[in-house]
Design an enzyme around this catalytic site. Structure first.
Site, PDB file in Angstrom:
ATOM      1  N   ASP A 283     -15.320 -52.297 -67.217  1.00  0.00           N
ATOM      2  CA  ASP A 283     -14.894 -51.027 -66.644  1.00  0.00           C
ATOM      3  C   ASP A 283     -15.830 -50.630 -65.505  1.00  0.00           C
ATOM      4  O   ASP A 283     -17.059 -50.766 -65.620  1.00  0.00           O
ATOM      5  CB  ASP A 283     -14.940 -49.925 -67.708  1.00  0.00           C
ATOM      6  CG  ASP A 283     -13.557 -49.493 -68.156  1.00  0.00           C
ATOM      7  OD1 ASP A 283     -12.572 -49.795 -67.457  1.00  0.00           O
ATOM      8  OD2 ASP A 283     -13.457 -48.852 -69.212  1.00  0.00           O
TER       9      ASP A 283
ATOM     10  N   GLU B 145      -9.653 -47.059 -62.787  1.00  0.00           N
ATOM     11  CA  GLU B 145      -8.572 -46.139 -63.132  1.00  0.00           C
ATOM     12  C   GLU B 145      -7.924 -45.557 -61.884  1.00  0.00           C
ATOM     13  O   GLU B 145      -8.584 -45.319 -60.875  1.00  0.00           O
ATOM     14  CB  GLU B 145      -9.110 -45.009 -64.011  1.00  0.00           C
ATOM     15  CG  GLU B 145      -9.658 -45.484 -65.343  1.00  0.00           C
ATOM     16  CD  GLU B 145     -10.159 -44.338 -66.210  1.00  0.00           C
ATOM     17  OE1 GLU B 145      -9.920 -43.158 -65.851  1.00  0.00           O
ATOM     18  OE2 GLU B 145     -10.792 -44.613 -67.242  1.00  0.00           O
TER      19      GLU B 145
ATOM     20  N   ASP C 288     -15.896 -48.091 -70.431  1.00  0.00           N
ATOM     21  CA  ASP C 288     -16.799 -46.953 -70.298  1.00  0.00           C
ATOM     22  C   ASP C 288     -16.597 -45.986 -71.460  1.00  0.00           C
ATOM     23  O   ASP C 288     -17.300 -44.987 -71.579  1.00  0.00           O
ATOM     24  CB  ASP C 288     -16.644 -46.260 -68.949  1.00  0.00           C
ATOM     25  CG  ASP C 288     -15.241 -45.729 -68.693  1.00  0.00           C
ATOM     26  OD1 ASP C 288     -14.351 -45.924 -69.542  1.00  0.00           O
ATOM     27  OD2 ASP C 288     -15.027 -45.122 -67.623  1.00  0.00           O
ATOM     28  N   SER C 289     -15.679 -46.319 -72.351  1.00  0.00           N
ATOM     29  CA  SER C 289     -15.549 -45.605 -73.629  1.00  0.00           C
ATOM     30  C   SER C 289     -16.838 -45.676 -74.431  1.00  0.00           C
ATOM     31  O   SER C 289     -17.023 -44.919 -75.391  1.00  0.00           O
ATOM     32  CB  SER C 289     -14.393 -46.186 -74.445  1.00  0.00           C
ATOM     33  OG  SER C 289     -14.471 -47.599 -74.515  1.00  0.00           O
TER      34      SER C 289
ATOM     35  N   LYS D  50     -12.201 -53.385 -64.140  1.00  0.00           N
ATOM     36  CA  LYS D  50     -11.091 -52.455 -64.318  1.00  0.00           C
ATOM     37  C   LYS D  50     -11.453 -51.112 -63.696  1.00  0.00           C
ATOM     38  O   LYS D  50     -12.578 -50.643 -63.849  1.00  0.00           O
ATOM     39  CB  LYS D  50     -10.760 -52.258 -65.798  1.00  0.00           C
ATOM     40  CG  LYS D  50      -9.587 -51.289 -66.030  1.00  0.00           C
ATOM     41  CD  LYS D  50      -9.162 -51.248 -67.487  1.00  0.00           C
ATOM     42  CE  LYS D  50     -10.058 -50.399 -68.340  1.00  0.00           C
ATOM     43  NZ  LYS D  50     -10.018 -48.942 -67.959  1.00  0.00           N
TER      44      LYS D  50
ATOM     45  N   GLU E 273      -1.706 -46.344 -70.513  1.00  0.00           N
ATOM     46  CA  GLU E 273      -2.221 -45.519 -71.608  1.00  0.00           C
ATOM     47  C   GLU E 273      -1.395 -44.260 -71.806  1.00  0.00           C
ATOM     48  O   GLU E 273      -1.168 -43.495 -70.873  1.00  0.00           O
ATOM     49  CB  GLU E 273      -3.684 -45.142 -71.370  1.00  0.00           C
ATOM     50  CG  GLU E 273      -4.268 -44.321 -72.524  1.00  0.00           C
ATOM     51  CD  GLU E 273      -5.775 -44.214 -72.498  1.00  0.00           C
ATOM     52  OE1 GLU E 273      -6.315 -43.505 -73.380  1.00  0.00           O
ATOM     53  OE2 GLU E 273      -6.414 -44.829 -71.623  1.00  0.00           O
TER      54      GLU E 273
END
Length: 284
Positions: free
Chosen positions: A85, A117, A46-47, A115, A184
């Site tokens: 993501d 978070e 999602d970057s 993925k 991260e």
């Protein structure tokens, strides 16, 4: 054709002590180049909200956008293991919604894993998604979707209390069924401890070489970012400078009429000058 990277082959690499490579990707053309280079895993992050859409954070990215970008990447990656993501608020509201959205990402892109978070707060989502037969990559430490809660993009796991939280998050997501976890912006010793104690693959970004593998945003490692890159982002080639110079050269040649030259045109034609003159007369 290269052998397909799978959950099994990636775990075998970890067991042999072989490092796993991962890059972000958001389009078919770049995916083909990454595939040709032999990168093991590709993250459709999602970057893309920041790298492809120009936002300051990843928060505005939608499920529909992830699917469009993701299916393009998958088409270019027959052997790389592609991870999607889950965007902000696609899994936080409820376990059922998390499973549905994870299913959409896999079904509508043909990717290999999702993925999400978070640590202990998302273990029920991880357990349910894994239970539905979808491999899950967790993401702990500095989690970009929590940028507002963190007060910015800051290193996590510093000090005993914070280190304990990150370590406990790693244990929690592993026990919930995550096969991989992105670490991260955490201290090297903490990354090493987690990598040695959990039965999942650890992928570092700003977490040292002590992890099982590494991930970078491809625009950062190619020097294409127009913003200040994070400390961990080594520039492997200044592709951005090359692109800018090529755009300048193109602009100059268009304006001074050296491009297109005769070799760039279709000089042979079935239409002779007499016919073209006839067309002009008929249009009057």
């Amino acid at each position: 054709m290269a052998i397909k990277n799978t959950v099994t082959t990636l775990f075998e690499m970890k067991e042999r002590g072989e490092k796993i490579s991962q890059l972000t990707c958001y389009d078919y053309t770049t995916a083909c180049l990454i595939e040709k280079a032999g990168i093991n895993t590709v993250l459709v992050g999602d970057s893309l909200g920041m790298t492809m859409q120009g936002y300051d954070t990843t928060l505005p990215v939608t499920m529909e956008e992830m699917i469009v970008y993701g299916r393009s990447v998958v088409r270019g990656c027959p052997s790389a293991f592609v991870i999607m993501d889950m965007p902000f608020m696609s899994y936080q509201c409820s376990v059922d919604e998390a499973v549905r959205n994870a299913g959409r990402l896999i079904k509508e892109t043909n990717a290999n894993a999702v993925k999400l978070e978070g640590g202990a707060t998302v273990v029920e989502q991880i357990r349910a998604i894994s239970g539905a037969g979808i491999p899950v990559c967790a993401h702990i430490g500095m989690t970009p979707q929590s940028v507002n809660a963190f007060g910015g993009f800051k290193v996590q796991g510093k000090g005993e209390e914070n280190a304990r939280k990150v370590f406990e998050d790693a244990i929690a997501v592993c026990e919930a069924g995550a096969f991989m976890c992105v670490l991260e912006c955490i201290p090297p010793k903490l990354a090493s401890l987690i990598s040695s104690k959990v039965n999942m693959i650890t992928i570092g970004i700003g977490a040292s070489s002590n992890c099982d593998g590494q991930v970078l945003v491809y625009q950062d490692m190619l020097g294409m970012s127009q913003k200040i890159a994070p400390k961990f982002a080594k520039v492997f080639a200044n592709v951005g400078d090359i692109m800018v110079q090529a755009f300048k050269d193109y602009d100059e040649e268009v304006k001074n009429m050296t491009y297109p030259a005769e070799c760039h045109t279709y000089v042979k034609s079935d239409c002779d000058d007499e016919f073209l003159a006839k067309l002009v007369n008929e249009s009057k």
